[in-house]
Enzyme design. Structure first.
Site, PDB file in Angstrom:
ATOM      1  N   ARG A  10       0.901  -0.975   0.216  1.00 57.69           N
ATOM      2  CA  ARG A  10      -0.075   0.075  -0.052  1.00 57.69           C
ATOM      3  C   ARG A  10       0.889   1.155   0.062  1.00 57.69           C
ATOM      4  O   ARG A  10       0.492   2.322  -0.626  1.00 57.69           O
ATOM      5  CB  ARG A  10      -0.958  -0.147   1.344  1.00 57.69           C
ATOM      6  CG  ARG A  10      -0.216   0.113   2.629  1.00 57.69           C
ATOM      7  CD  ARG A  10      -1.148   0.327   3.692  1.00 57.69           C
ATOM      8  NE  ARG A  10      -0.506   0.101   5.111  1.00 57.69           N
ATOM      9  CZ  ARG A  10      -0.887   0.699   6.193  1.00 57.69           C
ATOM     10  NH1 ARG A  10      -2.076   1.695   6.100  1.00 57.69           N
ATOM     11  NH2 ARG A  10      -0.365   0.677   7.176  1.00 57.69           N
ATOM     12  N   GLU A  58     -18.299   4.648  -1.046  1.00 57.94           N
ATOM     13  CA  GLU A  58     -17.558   4.111  -2.047  1.00 57.94           C
ATOM     14  C   GLU A  58     -18.180   3.668  -3.429  1.00 57.94           C
ATOM     15  O   GLU A  58     -17.672   3.942  -4.457  1.00 57.94           O
ATOM     16  CB  GLU A  58     -17.090   2.655  -1.432  1.00 57.94           C
ATOM     17  CG  GLU A  58     -16.142   2.744  -0.522  1.00 57.94           C
ATOM     18  CD  GLU A  58     -16.643   2.924   0.839  1.00 57.94           C
ATOM     19  OE1 GLU A  58     -15.933   3.196   2.003  1.00 57.94           O
ATOM     20  OE2 GLU A  58     -17.895   3.122   1.053  1.00 57.94           O
ATOM     21  N   HIS A 109      -5.399  -3.059   2.013  1.00 59.81           N
ATOM     22  CA  HIS A 109      -5.843  -3.785   2.929  1.00 59.81           C
ATOM     23  C   HIS A 109      -6.526  -5.242   2.664  1.00 59.81           C
ATOM     24  O   HIS A 109      -7.596  -5.401   3.313  1.00 59.81           O
ATOM     25  CB  HIS A 109      -6.647  -2.894   3.878  1.00 59.81           C
ATOM     26  CG  HIS A 109      -5.756  -1.766   4.684  1.00 59.81           C
ATOM     27  ND1 HIS A 109      -5.531  -0.821   3.847  1.00 59.81           N
ATOM     28  CD2 HIS A 109      -5.762  -1.618   5.831  1.00 59.81           C
ATOM     29  CE1 HIS A 109      -4.750   0.140   4.675  1.00 59.81           C
ATOM     30  NE2 HIS A 109      -4.811  -0.291   5.997  1.00 59.81           N
ATOM     31  N   ASP A 117      -8.153  -5.782  12.552  1.00 56.44           N
ATOM     32  CA  ASP A 117      -9.660  -5.003  12.110  1.00 56.44           C
ATOM     33  C   ASP A 117     -10.337  -6.233  11.677  1.00 56.44           C
ATOM     34  O   ASP A 117     -11.621  -6.124  11.786  1.00 56.44           O
ATOM     35  CB  ASP A 117      -9.212  -4.504  10.761  1.00 56.44           C
ATOM     36  CG  ASP A 117      -8.500  -3.081  10.859  1.00 56.44           C
ATOM     37  OD1 ASP A 117      -8.150  -2.529  11.955  1.00 56.44           O
ATOM     38  OD2 ASP A 117      -8.404  -2.536   9.830  1.00 56.44           O
ATOM     39  N   ARG A 167      -1.629  -4.530   3.641  1.00 52.11           N
ATOM     40  CA  ARG A 167      -1.305  -3.692   4.710  1.00 52.11           C
ATOM     41  C   ARG A 167      -0.094  -3.891   5.372  1.00 52.11           C
ATOM     42  O   ARG A 167       0.646  -3.119   5.977  1.00 52.11           O
ATOM     43  CB  ARG A 167      -2.239  -3.830   5.858  1.00 52.11           C
ATOM     44  CG  ARG A 167      -2.227  -2.978   7.239  1.00 52.11           C
ATOM     45  CD  ARG A 167      -3.196  -3.415   8.158  1.00 52.11           C
ATOM     46  NE  ARG A 167      -3.121  -2.456   9.311  1.00 52.11           N
ATOM     47  CZ  ARG A 167      -4.084  -2.477  10.652  1.00 52.11           C
ATOM     48  NH1 ARG A 167      -4.841  -3.401  10.287  1.00 52.11           N
ATOM     49  NH2 ARG A 167      -3.973  -1.545  11.290  1.00 52.11           N
TER      50      ARG A 167
END
Length: 313
Positions: A10, A58, A109, A117, A167
Site C-alpha cells: 500500500r 464507495e 488492506h 481489523d 497492509r
C-alpha cells in the site's frame, strides 16, 4: 546476515501514484475517507487539485471515477478491498466494467494480513469477484518493486484494472536489474523439476523460502510468481505442469475463485494435473496480529513447506 528490506505494497501504491502524477496531468486520484491508510495522501500532498475525497461513499466514488474516465482522465479509485470490491461491486460491474471504462481500482488492506481489523475487513473474496467481471484486469503484486511497476502498467493499459495491495510490510524480492513487469506474464523465480509452486501477492516470498527448505529434503520446487491473475499466463502454467507433474497454488485469498481456481480452470482444460490449493479454506478470518494470522492460516514459509512436502509424497 543483513536484514531483508520490507515495505507494505500500500506504501508502494501511494508512492507510485505521486511519481506518475508528476509525469501525467490526466491522472486523478479518488479516495473514500481513507487517504492516510491507502497512502493516496502522498498524491494528495503533491497534487491537491487532482485528489478527490468522496467521503465514506464507495459506490458514489466508483460512479464519479466512471464519469471522469469519459472525459479523458485516468482515475485511480482507492479504498480497502472489502469496500472497493465488496460494497461497490454493482457500481464497478455496471458503471465501469460494462461500458469498459478506463478506471483503475486501487484496493488496499486485502486478505488475512489486515490483522486486528478482523473478519469484516479481511477481504478474501475480492479476486473471485473481480475475475468474473468481463474485461477486468486483476493484478496482485508481491512486493514494493512489483507494486510500483503494476501501477504504471495499469495507467498505461487501456481498460478497467483492479490492483490488490496489502497492509503488512513484505520482503522486497524483485530488486534485480533484469526485473521486468509485463501484464499477463508470470515470473519464474526458481527453476525445479519435482513440483511447481504458483503464488501471488504476500506469500510469494514465503514460497521461495519454503522451496529452499524443500531442496534440503531432496524436493526440487519450481516457483512462479503470478502477479496478473487475469489475464492469466496460461502458457507458463501449462508448460510448468508438464515439466513437474504436480502443481501447488498459494494465495492470501479464498481457495475458491482466486488464483487456485484460475490455475485449475486452465489445467483441467489443457493439461489435467494433480493440484494442491493453499489459501483461506472457506472460512472467515479473525482479529489478531497479522504475522500470527498468516501462520495460523498456513501461509508462512514453514506451513507451505510442510504442505508441499506432504503433497509430493
Amino acid at each position: 546476515m543483513s536484514e531483508v528490506k520490507k515495505i507494505a505494497t500500500r506504501e508502494s501504491y501511494g508512492n507510485a501514484l505521486a511519481e506518475l502524477g508528476a509525469e501525467f496531468d490526466n491522472l486523478v486520484v479518488l479516495d473514500a475517507d481513507l487517504a492516510a491508510a491507502t497512502k493516496t495522501g502522498v498524491f494528495k500532498k503533491a497534487f491537491p487539485d487532482r485528489h478527490i475525497d468522496c467521503g465514506i461513499a464507495e459506490c458514489n466514488m466508483m460512479g464519479i471515477a466512471a464519469g471522469l474516465a469519459t472525459t479523458g482522465k485516468v482515475p485511480f479509485a482507492s479504498s480497502f478491498a472489502m469496500f472497493a470490491a465488496g460494497r461497490a461491486f454493482e457500481q464497478v460491474r455496471n458503471s465501469i466494467g460494462y461500458p469498459k471504462l478506463n478506471v483503475k481500482i486501487g484496493a488496499t488492506h486485502a486478505g488475512i494480513s489486515v490483522g486486528e481489523d478482523g473478519a469484516t475487513h479481511q477481504c478474501n473474496e475480492d479476486i473471485a469477484l473481480m475475475r468474473t467481471i468481463p474485461g477486468m484486469t486483476v493484478i496482485v503484486p508481491s512486493d514494493d518493486v512489483e507494486a510500483k511497476a503494476a501501477v504504471r502498467a495499469a495507467y498505461e493499459h487501456e481498460g478497467p484494472c483492479y490492483l490488490r495491495f496489502g497492509r503488512l510490510a513484505v520482503p522486497v524480492i524483485n530488486d534485480k536489474p533484469d526485473y521486468k513487469f509485463e501484464l499477463g506474464k508470470g515470473v519464474v523465480l526458481r527453476e525445479g523439476k519435482d513440483v511447481t509452486i504458483v503464488a501471488s501477492g504476500l506469500p510469494v516470498s514465503n514460497c521461495i523460502e519454503a522451496a529452499e527448505k524443500l531442496a534440503a529434503d531432496g524436493i526440487d520446487a519450481k516457483v512462479i510468481n503470478i502477479h496478473t491473475i487475469k489475464p492469466l499466463d496460461e502458457d507458463l502454467i501449462v508448460a510448468s505442469a508438464k515439466e513437474t507433474g504436480k502443481v501447488v497454488t498459494v494465495e492470501e485469498h479464498s481457495i475458491i475463485g482466486g488464483l487456485g481456481s484460475a490455475v485449475c480452470d486452465v489445467l483441467s482444460e489443457k493439461y489435467p494435473t494433480k493440484v494442491c490449493r493453499i489459501g483461506i479454506n472457506d472460512v472467515f478470518g479473525e482479529s489478531g496480529p497479522a504475522v500470527e494470522l498468516v501462520k495460523k492460516y498456513g501461509l508462512d514459509a514453514d506451513s507451505i513447506y510442510e504442505k508441499v512436502k506432504a503433497f509430493c509424497k
